[in-house]
Design an enzyme around this catalytic site. Structure first.
Site, PDB file in Angstrom:
ATOM      1  N   ASP A  58      -4.095   3.973   2.766  1.00 53.30           N
ATOM      2  CA  ASP A  58      -5.529   3.689   2.955  1.00 53.30           C
ATOM      3  C   ASP A  58      -5.765   2.232   3.362  1.00 53.30           C
ATOM      4  O   ASP A  58      -6.909   1.797   3.475  1.00 53.30           O
ATOM      5  CB  ASP A  58      -6.340   4.050   1.698  1.00 53.30           C
ATOM      6  CG  ASP A  58      -6.030   3.145   0.512  1.00 53.30           C
ATOM      7  OD1 ASP A  58      -5.102   2.310   0.610  1.00 53.30           O
ATOM      8  OD2 ASP A  58      -6.721   3.287  -0.518  1.00 53.30           O
ATOM      9  N   ASN A  84      -0.329   4.568  -0.188  1.00 49.76           N
ATOM     10  CA  ASN A  84      -0.924   5.831   0.272  1.00 49.76           C
ATOM     11  C   ASN A  84      -1.620   5.741   1.621  1.00 49.76           C
ATOM     12  O   ASN A  84      -2.375   6.640   1.997  1.00 49.76           O
ATOM     13  CB  ASN A  84      -1.891   6.378  -0.790  1.00 49.76           C
ATOM     14  CG  ASN A  84      -3.065   5.439  -1.026  1.00 49.76           C
ATOM     15  OD1 ASN A  84      -3.073   4.310  -0.516  1.00 49.76           O
ATOM     16  ND2 ASN A  84      -4.051   5.897  -1.769  1.00 49.76           N
ATOM     17  N   GLU A 101      -7.853 -20.632 -16.404  1.00 45.56           N
ATOM     18  CA  GLU A 101      -8.222 -21.255 -15.125  1.00 45.56           C
ATOM     19  C   GLU A 101      -9.426 -22.158 -15.384  1.00 45.56           C
ATOM     20  O   GLU A 101     -10.455 -21.689 -15.871  1.00 45.56           O
ATOM     21  CB  GLU A 101      -8.585 -20.193 -14.081  1.00 45.56           C
ATOM     22  CG  GLU A 101      -8.773 -20.821 -12.702  1.00 45.56           C
ATOM     23  CD  GLU A 101      -9.808 -20.132 -11.828  1.00 45.56           C
ATOM     24  OE1 GLU A 101      -9.785 -20.332 -10.609  1.00 45.56           O
ATOM     25  OE2 GLU A 101     -10.677 -19.406 -12.361  1.00 45.56           O
ATOM     26  N   HIS A 130      -4.403 -17.000  -4.988  1.00 41.59           N
ATOM     27  CA  HIS A 130      -5.265 -16.219  -4.096  1.00 41.59           C
ATOM     28  C   HIS A 130      -6.507 -16.974  -3.649  1.00 41.59           C
ATOM     29  O   HIS A 130      -7.294 -16.465  -2.864  1.00 41.59           O
ATOM     30  CB  HIS A 130      -5.671 -14.924  -4.809  1.00 41.59           C
ATOM     31  CG  HIS A 130      -6.519 -15.213  -6.016  1.00 41.59           C
ATOM     32  ND1 HIS A 130      -6.023 -15.867  -7.126  1.00 41.59           N
ATOM     33  CD2 HIS A 130      -7.827 -14.970  -6.274  1.00 41.59           C
ATOM     34  CE1 HIS A 130      -7.000 -16.000  -8.010  1.00 41.59           C
ATOM     35  NE2 HIS A 130      -8.106 -15.463  -7.520  1.00 41.59           N
ATOM     36  N   ASP A 131      -6.724 -18.186  -4.184  1.00 44.00           N
ATOM     37  CA  ASP A 131      -7.890 -18.986  -3.795  1.00 44.00           C
ATOM     38  C   ASP A 131      -7.519 -20.183  -2.918  1.00 44.00           C
ATOM     39  O   ASP A 131      -8.393 -20.959  -2.538  1.00 44.00           O
ATOM     40  CB  ASP A 131      -8.594 -19.538  -5.046  1.00 44.00           C
ATOM     41  CG  ASP A 131      -9.214 -18.459  -5.909  1.00 44.00           C
ATOM     42  OD1 ASP A 131      -9.623 -17.409  -5.365  1.00 44.00           O
ATOM     43  OD2 ASP A 131      -9.291 -18.658  -7.135  1.00 44.00           O
ATOM     44  N   ASP A 187       0.856  -1.198   0.000  1.00 44.40           N
ATOM     45  CA  ASP A 187       0.000   0.000   0.000  1.00 44.40           C
ATOM     46  C   ASP A 187       0.890   1.245   0.000  1.00 44.40           C
ATOM     47  O   ASP A 187       1.721   1.407   0.898  1.00 44.40           O
ATOM     48  CB  ASP A 187      -0.895  -0.030   1.243  1.00 44.40           C
ATOM     49  CG  ASP A 187      -1.711   1.250   1.396  1.00 44.40           C
ATOM     50  OD1 ASP A 187      -1.962   1.921   0.367  1.00 44.40           O
ATOM     51  OD2 ASP A 187      -2.100   1.567   2.543  1.00 44.40           O
ATOM     52  N   ASP A 217      -9.955 -16.197 -16.115  1.00 44.90           N
ATOM     53  CA  ASP A 217     -10.749 -16.635 -14.968  1.00 44.90           C
ATOM     54  C   ASP A 217     -11.850 -17.611 -15.394  1.00 44.90           C
ATOM     55  O   ASP A 217     -12.615 -17.314 -16.324  1.00 44.90           O
ATOM     56  CB  ASP A 217     -11.372 -15.380 -14.343  1.00 44.90           C
ATOM     57  CG  ASP A 217     -11.971 -15.618 -12.984  1.00 44.90           C
ATOM     58  OD1 ASP A 217     -11.203 -15.885 -12.043  1.00 44.90           O
ATOM     59  OD2 ASP A 217     -13.206 -15.517 -12.853  1.00 44.90           O
ATOM     60  N   ASP A 231      -1.880  -1.171  -3.827  1.00 51.46           N
ATOM     61  CA  ASP A 231      -2.179  -0.400  -5.033  1.00 51.46           C
ATOM     62  C   ASP A 231      -1.022  -0.458  -6.029  1.00 51.46           C
ATOM     63  O   ASP A 231       0.018  -1.065  -5.757  1.00 51.46           O
ATOM     64  CB  ASP A 231      -2.513   1.052  -4.653  1.00 51.46           C
ATOM     65  CG  ASP A 231      -1.489   1.619  -3.683  1.00 51.46           C
ATOM     66  OD1 ASP A 231      -0.288   1.474  -3.954  1.00 51.46           O
ATOM     67  OD2 ASP A 231      -1.899   2.183  -2.631  1.00 51.46           O
ATOM     68  N   ASP A 264      -5.397 -10.359 -15.518  1.00 50.27           N
ATOM     69  CA  ASP A 264      -6.477 -11.290 -15.254  1.00 50.27           C
ATOM     70  C   ASP A 264      -7.631 -10.917 -16.180  1.00 50.27           C
ATOM     71  O   ASP A 264      -7.957  -9.738 -16.342  1.00 50.27           O
ATOM     72  CB  ASP A 264      -6.928 -11.166 -13.784  1.00 50.27           C
ATOM     73  CG  ASP A 264      -7.214 -12.514 -13.159  1.00 50.27           C
ATOM     74  OD1 ASP A 264      -8.049 -13.231 -13.714  1.00 50.27           O
ATOM     75  OD2 ASP A 264      -6.604 -12.828 -12.115  1.00 50.27           O
TER      76      ASP A 264
HETATM   77  C1  GLC Z   1     -11.918 -17.606 -10.010  1.00 46.57           C
HETATM   78  C2  GLC Z   1     -11.057 -16.681  -9.184  1.00 46.57           C
HETATM   79  C3  GLC Z   1     -11.717 -16.453  -7.868  1.00 46.57           C
HETATM   80  C4  GLC Z   1     -13.047 -15.793  -8.120  1.00 46.57           C
HETATM   81  C5  GLC Z   1     -13.908 -16.610  -9.087  1.00 46.57           C
HETATM   82  C6  GLC Z   1     -15.034 -15.786  -9.634  1.00 46.57           C
HETATM   83  O1  GLC Z   1     -12.001 -18.872  -9.459  1.00 46.57           O
HETATM   84  O2  GLC Z   1      -9.769 -17.185  -9.076  1.00 46.57           O
HETATM   85  O3  GLC Z   1     -10.942 -15.673  -7.005  1.00 46.57           O
HETATM   86  O4  GLC Z   1     -13.733 -15.633  -6.920  1.00 46.57           O
HETATM   87  O5  GLC Z   1     -13.175 -17.053 -10.206  1.00 46.57           O
HETATM   88  O6  GLC Z   1     -14.538 -14.795 -10.491  1.00 46.57           O
HETATM   89 CA    CA Z   2      -3.609   2.142  -1.181  1.00 49.46          CA
END
Ligand code: GLC
Ligand code: CA
Length: 575
Positions: A34, A32, A274, A347-348, A30, A215, A38, A107
């Site tokens: 908040d 700034n 994905e 991230h999942d 981050d 995605d 970013d 993405d």
């Molecule tokens: C994919 C993403 C996930 C998101 C889902 C809906 O699985 O990796 O983070 O919640 O799609 O877009």
């Molecule tokens: Ca920020």
């Protein structure tokens, strides 16, 4: 561009020798104060990535979004969300990435938009709006009044709990959303939808980006009949996935996308789809270069092996033999045609060292063991932010500690209508929640781990006092240094990049061993996936070799011992 087709086939693509690093911008850095990461934060950390040695940076969504699913709900594909910055800052970031010899991947979330996207606003404004058909609209089920219990057009559940249909009060019809109600599914049957998506993709490529991570791209073609799906025991809703996973027109759409977007410039780009639920046979079709669809896919088989019969929220733990069987099948399945992507974290997914390793006494050893096993398979490895410093799961206590829509909705559905014990639900959330991956990157031992000067949007893991990039990089047992060495190895070693894969001792419960061979060169990788010493099986190809080969990389100092020490991994050059 005119290239000799023969040449394209014989020369392996550049990404066979590349390593990709994923950034989840909200949690990276981050600038700034908040409390939310970013673009300027990312710019300030580009040296960290360059020093790590990665070739490609993939950014989770930074587009305009109401952030119901942290940006996977996009309301404008051609703007940057003000939370993250501006298009000018994006161009600066892109330039910074390119100057360092890396590539930038965006993405691409086009199975659905945000419900605040102008396309959906128009579509939902009246039944005869020209964009009505851009989404999936249906009347209430026959014999039911709209809004009545059971009136949803199909029984499909959404990935984030509840039904996958919501009633739109203005027009009295339901719309389909495989994810949250704020994420309506686009209707890819409509050619205008497809053209609008391709135009947007071309706009980003023209701006200089180097590819896309797509995605849930194998969900875009649905069986238009939308039949009901089976209802598993203990579930409230049906499973419609057989009607939208790799649906009837999926290959046609991806080939059309290739023609309209990638043709002529694909050699410089990287595309990864994905694909939850994708099979090896389908993956082969998706990644066969002569079919011109995508370069590689993210498959999900190996990240479901520790699920119990009730699925993700019924954690049972991993039997290593299941993982060996699965990865071996994928390695063999895509050996001749197609290409694997290699990941344990994103991230999942919860943090690998907590999920599959030991995040206490053997954190360094188990983090580096899993890194070596993963990176030395045949395929393109992906590193998720924080993985390179051995970040762990977070100590979430109550439901208030979570931020993720999937986790929170699951908690209330499970403890409400399904009447599960809250403590039991939390126990599963603590180990499997996506929020484990989303706590801020731990840069320093200081306040908020150096992530922000403000209040972080999700709690920083208190273990940042000892686990952080600064301390890790200064340590003689540096996870970062180990990742650097793995990346270097892929860059300079043809056998790592292209060698044939063979699994050894497939039935052994704690030994993970394999070879990679390429024209006279042979690498042996042996790993002890346990916290106790491991005597190697009496097979000469393992026992003798694990002592006699020359050590290319390992996670213990000193000489080679006859037994593998806890979570020890050795990479040995044999010939
Ligand atoms: C994919 C993403 C996930 C998101 C889902 C809906 O699985 O990796 O983070 O919640 O799609 O877009
Ligand atoms: Ca920020």
């Amino acid at each position: 561009m005119n290239r000799d087709p023969e040449e394209t086939v014989s020369e392996p693509a550049w990404w066979t020798g590349a390593v990709v690093y994923q950034i989840y911008p909200r949690s990276f850095a981050d600038s700034n104060g908040d409390g939310i990461g970013d673009l300027r934060g990312i710019i300030s950390k580009l040296d960290h990535l360059e020093e790590l040695g990665v070739d490609v940076v993939w950014l989770s969504p930074i587009y305009s979004s109401p952030q119901h699913d942290n940006g996977y709900d996009i309301s404008d594909y051609q703007q940057i969300d003000p939370t993250f910055g501006t298009l000018e800052q994006f161009d600066e970031l892109l330039e910074g990435v390119h100057q360092r010899g890396m590539k930038l991947v965006m993405d691409l979330v086009v199975n659905h938009t945000s419900s605040e996207h102008p396309w959906f606003r128009e579509s939902s404004s009246s039944t005869d709006n020209p964009k009505r058909d851009w989404y999936w609209w249906r009347d209430a089920r026959e014999g039911f009044e709209a809004g009545e219990k059971g009136a949803e057009p199909t029984n499909w559940g959404s990935a984030f709990s509840g039904p996958s249909w919501s009633l739109d009060p203005t027009t009295g019809q339901y719309y389909l959303h495989l994810f949250a109600p704020e994420q309506p599914d686009l209707n890819w049957e409509n050619a205008q939808v497809r053209q609008a998506v391709y135009a947007m993709m071309n706009w980003w490529l023209d701006r200089g980006v180097d590819g896309f991570r797509m995605d849930v791209i194998n969900f875009i073609s649905k069986d238009p009949a939308l039949p009901d799906g089976p209802v598993q025991p203990g579930k409230l809703w049906g499973d419609g996935s057989q009607y939208y996973i790799s649906g009837p027109r999926i290959h046609e759409y991806l080939q059309e996308m290739h023609r309209e977007v990638f043709d002529g410039r694909e050699a410089e780009l990287i595309t990864v789809g994905e694909m939850p639920g994708v099979t090896i046979d389908e993956a082969k079709l998706f990644t066969d270069p002569t079919r011109r669809e995508v370069d590689m896919v993210f498959q999900f088989e190996h990240v479901g092996l520790d699920y119990g019969p009730g699925g993700k929220w019924d954690y049972k733990g991993l039997d290593l033999r299941d993982l060996k069987t699965s990865w071996n099948r994928w390695q063999k399945g895509l050996a001749q045609t197609g290409w694997n992507s290699l990941y344990l974290n994103n991230h999942d997914q919860p943090r690998l060292v907590s999920r599959f390793g030991n995040d206490g006494a053997f954190r360094y050893e188990s983090a580096t063991l899993w890194a070596a096993l993963l990176h030395l398979h045949r395929g393109t490895p992906y590193i998720y932010q924080g993985e390179e410093i051995g970040m762990t799961n977070a100590p979430f206590e109550t439901v208030e500690d979570f931020r993720d829509i999937e986790s929170i909705n699951h908690f209330y559905e499970a403890t409400g209508p399904l009447r599960h014990e809250p403590e039991e639900v939390l126990r599963n959330l603590r180990i499997m929640s996506r929020d484990n991956a989303r706590t801020p990157v731990q840069w320093t031992p200081g306040v908020h781990a150096g992530f922000t000067t403000g209040t972080p949007w999700i709690g920083v893991n208190p273990n940042h006092a000892s686990i952080n990039a600064e301390s890790d990089r200064a340590s003689s047992r540096s996870v970062f240094r180990f990742y650097q060495q793995l990346i270097e190895l892929r860059h300079k070693n043809e056998t790592v990049r292209l060698g044939n894969f063979a699994m050894l001792a497939e039935d052994h419960p704690t030994l993970y061993a394999f070879t990679r061979t390429l024209s006279g060169s042979k690498l042996l990788v042996v790993g002890n996936v346990s916290g106790s010493d491991l005597a190697l099986p009496d097979d000469p190809s393992l026992k003798d070799s694990s002592l006699s080969g020359s050590l290319v990389l390992g996670n213990y100092d000193g000489g080679l011992t006859p037994e593998l020490r806890p979570w020890e991994v050795r990479v040995l050059q044999m010939t």
